[in-house]
Design a protein around this motif. Structure first.
Motif, PDB file in Angstrom:
ATOM      1  N   LYS A 112       0.833  -1.198   0.000  1.00 44.78           N
ATOM      2  CA  LYS A 112       0.000   0.000   0.000  1.00 44.78           C
ATOM      3  C   LYS A 112       0.872   1.254   0.000  1.00 44.78           C
ATOM      4  CE  LYS A 112      -3.969   1.863   2.412  1.00 44.78           C
ATOM      5  NZ  LYS A 112      -4.882   1.640   3.538  1.00 44.78           N
ATOM      6  N   VAL A 113       0.495   2.233  -0.806  1.00 39.78           N
ATOM      7  CA  VAL A 113       1.196   3.521  -0.868  1.00 39.78           C
ATOM      8  C   VAL A 113       0.719   4.362   0.313  1.00 39.78           C
ATOM      9  CG1 VAL A 113       1.582   5.614  -2.220  1.00 39.78           C
ATOM     10  CG2 VAL A 113       1.382   3.417  -3.371  1.00 39.78           C
ATOM     11  N   THR A 114       1.661   4.807   1.152  1.00 43.35           N
ATOM     12  CA  THR A 114       1.286   5.631   2.308  1.00 43.35           C
ATOM     13  C   THR A 114       1.512   7.113   2.050  1.00 43.35           C
ATOM     14  OG1 THR A 114       3.474   5.318   3.279  1.00 43.35           O
ATOM     15  CG2 THR A 114       1.735   3.809   3.988  1.00 43.35           C
ATOM     16  N   GLN A 115       2.498   7.450   1.230  1.00 45.61           N
ATOM     17  CA  GLN A 115       2.782   8.860   0.968  1.00 45.61           C
ATOM     18  C   GLN A 115       3.242   9.016  -0.469  1.00 45.61           C
ATOM     19  OE1 GLN A 115       5.880  10.790   0.515  1.00 45.61           O
ATOM     20  NE2 GLN A 115       4.603  12.605   0.431  1.00 45.61           N
ATOM     21  N   SER A 116       2.659  10.000  -1.139  1.00 43.29           N
ATOM     22  CA  SER A 116       3.038  10.291  -2.516  1.00 43.29           C
ATOM     23  C   SER A 116       2.553  11.690  -2.861  1.00 43.29           C
ATOM     24  CB  SER A 116       2.419   9.260  -3.459  1.00 43.29           C
ATOM     25  OG  SER A 116       2.632   9.621  -4.786  1.00 43.29           O
ATOM     26  N   ASP A 117       3.371  12.458  -3.558  1.00 49.69           N
ATOM     27  CA  ASP A 117       2.961  13.783  -3.995  1.00 49.69           C
ATOM     28  C   ASP A 117       1.942  13.650  -5.112  1.00 49.69           C
ATOM     29  OD1 ASP A 117       4.766  14.921  -2.214  1.00 49.69           O
ATOM     30  OD2 ASP A 117       6.385  14.928  -3.693  1.00 49.69           O
ATOM     31  N   PRO A 118       1.039  14.607  -5.238  1.00 48.44           N
ATOM     32  CA  PRO A 118       0.074  14.527  -6.348  1.00 48.44           C
ATOM     33  C   PRO A 118       0.777  14.736  -7.683  1.00 48.44           C
ATOM     34  CG  PRO A 118      -0.217  16.572  -5.126  1.00 48.44           C
ATOM     35  CD  PRO A 118       0.802  15.754  -4.378  1.00 48.44           C
ATOM     36  N   GLY A 119       0.333  14.014  -8.682  1.00 51.51           N
ATOM     37  CA  GLY A 119       0.876  14.175 -10.029  1.00 51.51           C
ATOM     38  C   GLY A 119       0.064  15.233 -10.755  1.00 51.51           C
ATOM     39  N   LEU A 120       0.714  16.212 -11.313  1.00 56.48           N
ATOM     40  CA  LEU A 120       0.011  17.295 -11.990  1.00 56.48           C
ATOM     41  C   LEU A 120      -0.078  17.022 -13.482  1.00 56.48           C
ATOM     42  CD1 LEU A 120       1.719  20.273 -10.153  1.00 56.48           C
ATOM     43  CD2 LEU A 120      -0.494  19.222  -9.655  1.00 56.48           C
ATOM     44  N   LYS A 121      -1.230  17.350 -14.036  1.00 58.20           N
ATOM     45  CA  LYS A 121      -1.439  17.158 -15.465  1.00 58.20           C
ATOM     46  C   LYS A 121      -0.484  18.067 -16.231  1.00 58.20           C
ATOM     47  CE  LYS A 121      -5.184  16.648 -18.686  1.00 58.20           C
ATOM     48  NZ  LYS A 121      -6.625  16.654 -18.841  1.00 58.20           N
ATOM     49  N   LEU A 130       2.578   8.827 -12.370  1.00 58.58           N
ATOM     50  CA  LEU A 130       1.927  10.006 -11.810  1.00 58.58           C
ATOM     51  C   LEU A 130       0.503   9.746 -11.323  1.00 58.58           C
ATOM     52  CD1 LEU A 130       3.193  12.629 -14.414  1.00 58.58           C
ATOM     53  CD2 LEU A 130       4.021  12.263 -12.087  1.00 58.58           C
ATOM     54  N   PHE A 131      -0.196   8.736 -11.855  1.00 59.35           N
ATOM     55  CA  PHE A 131      -1.585   8.497 -11.490  1.00 59.35           C
ATOM     56  C   PHE A 131      -1.755   7.740 -10.167  1.00 59.35           C
ATOM     57  CE2 PHE A 131      -0.370   5.081 -14.425  1.00 59.35           C
ATOM     58  CZ  PHE A 131      -0.629   3.963 -13.654  1.00 59.35           C
ATOM     59  N   VAL A 132      -0.673   7.266  -9.553  1.00 57.18           N
ATOM     60  CA  VAL A 132      -0.754   6.525  -8.299  1.00 57.18           C
ATOM     61  C   VAL A 132      -0.902   7.519  -7.145  1.00 57.18           C
ATOM     62  CG1 VAL A 132       0.466   4.990  -6.733  1.00 57.18           C
ATOM     63  CG2 VAL A 132       0.541   4.576  -9.187  1.00 57.18           C
ATOM     64  N   ASN A 133      -1.873   7.266  -6.258  1.00 62.97           N
ATOM     65  CA  ASN A 133      -2.171   8.145  -5.134  1.00 62.97           C
ATOM     66  C   ASN A 133      -1.997   7.414  -3.810  1.00 62.97           C
ATOM     67  OD1 ASN A 133      -3.021  10.372  -6.795  1.00 62.97           O
ATOM     68  ND2 ASN A 133      -4.876   9.184  -7.227  1.00 62.97           N
ATOM     69  N   PRO A 134      -1.871   8.153  -2.698  1.00 61.89           N
ATOM     70  CA  PRO A 134      -1.828   7.490  -1.377  1.00 61.89           C
ATOM     71  C   PRO A 134      -3.087   6.657  -1.170  1.00 61.89           C
ATOM     72  CG  PRO A 134      -1.176   9.783  -1.181  1.00 61.89           C
ATOM     73  CD  PRO A 134      -1.676   9.592  -2.582  1.00 61.89           C
ATOM     74  N   GLY A 135      -2.908   5.472  -0.595  1.00 60.40           N
ATOM     75  CA  GLY A 135      -4.019   4.550  -0.386  1.00 60.40           C
ATOM     76  C   GLY A 135      -4.123   3.492  -1.462  1.00 60.40           C
ATOM     77  N   ASP A 136      -3.508   3.723  -2.630  1.00 59.48           N
ATOM     78  CA  ASP A 136      -3.514   2.721  -3.698  1.00 59.48           C
ATOM     79  C   ASP A 136      -2.605   1.559  -3.314  1.00 59.48           C
ATOM     80  OD1 ASP A 136      -5.148   4.344  -5.183  1.00 59.48           O
ATOM     81  OD2 ASP A 136      -3.610   4.953  -6.628  1.00 59.48           O
ATOM     82  N   VAL A 137      -2.920   0.383  -3.818  1.00 61.02           N
ATOM     83  CA  VAL A 137      -2.082  -0.798  -3.627  1.00 61.02           C
ATOM     84  C   VAL A 137      -1.361  -1.062  -4.941  1.00 61.02           C
ATOM     85  CG1 VAL A 137      -2.042  -3.250  -3.053  1.00 61.02           C
ATOM     86  CG2 VAL A 137      -3.644  -1.736  -1.887  1.00 61.02           C
TER      87      VAL A 137
END
Length: 187
Positions: free
Chosen positions: A134-143, A166-173
Motif C-alpha cells: 500500500k502507498v502511504t505517501q506520494s505527492d500529487p501528479g500534476l497534469k 503520476l496516477f498513483v495516489n496514497p491509499g492505492d495498492v
C-alpha cells in the motif's frame, strides 16, 4: 553426493567450507592448453553477502548444501525479531533483521514466504517475485508534468521508497518486483 561443473544451476544451494551459498550466476571458461575455470557469484545464506570465487581444473566438485525450504507465513514483528509460522506444523521461527537483510522492505503481515533452513536452523527467507504493498505517501501528479510517462517518488507501508507513475495516489495498492524494487502495476 557431489556435483561437478555441468550440474550447477542458478538458485542451487552449495556448501563451501561449512557455509551454505545460493548460486546467483556462474560462467565457465575454457582456453586452449589451459585448465577450464569456473567463476561463481554466490550469496551467503548466513549474512546475505554476495561473493565471487573462481575454481580451476577438471576435478573440482561441489557439495550440495542441506537446505530445506518451508512454506511459512509472516505473522508479526516484536523487539526487532520477525516471526514466521510453518503452514503445516504451526511451528514459529524468529529471524532478526540481519538475517532478513533488504528483504524486510517487502514483508507485510499474512504474506506467504518460503523460509530457508540450513542444518535445521532458519537462515533467511525467499520472497515471491512480486508483492502487493500500500502507498502511504506520494505527492500529487500534476497534469502536463511530462509529455511521456513520468514518475514520482512514493513511500510504501514498509518504508520502502520507489518510483511510481503520476496516477498513483496514497491509499492505492501497487505490485512491486522484489528482485529490483520496481513498480510493476496498480492492483
Amino acid at each position: 553426493m557431489t556435483l561437478n561443473y555441468g550440474e550447477l544451476r542458478k538458485g542451487m544451494a552449495i556448501e563451501i567450507d561449512g557455509e551454505a551459498y545460493i548460486i546467483v550466476d556462474y560462467k565457465h571458461n575454457k582456453m586452449q592448453q589451459r585448465a577450464p575455470t569456473m567463476r561463481i557469484r554466490m550469496r551467503a545464506l548466513s549474512n546475505g553477502r554476495l561473493t565471487e570465487k573462481s575454481f580451476s581444473g577438471f576435478d573440482v566438485t561441489f557439495t550440495p548444501a542441506d537446505v530445506n525450504r518451508r512454506k511459512t507465513r509472516f505473522i508479526y514483528e516484536e523487539d526487532g525479531l520477525h516471526y514466521f509460522m510453518d503452514n503445516e506444523t504451526f511451528e514459529q521461527f524468529p529471524l532478526d533483521e540481519s538475517q532478513l537483510g533488504d528483504n524486510k522492505s517487502f514483508i507485510v503481515e499474512d504474506l506467504d514466504i518460503t523460509l530457508l533452513m540450513f542444518n535445521d536452523m532458519p537462515i533467511t527467507v525467499e520472497l515471491p517475485t512480486s508483492v502487493d504493498l500500500k502507498v502511504t505517501q506520494s505527492d500529487p501528479g500534476l497534469k502536463g508534468d511530462t509529455a511521456q510517462g513520468g514518475t514520482k517518488p512514493a513511500t510504501l507501508e514498509t518504508g520502502l521508497s520507489i518510483q511510481v507513475p503520476l496516477f498513483v495516489n496514497p491509499g492505492d495498492v501497487v505490485k512491486v518486483d522484489t528482485r529490483t524494487s520496481e513498480y510493476l502495476n496498480r492492483v
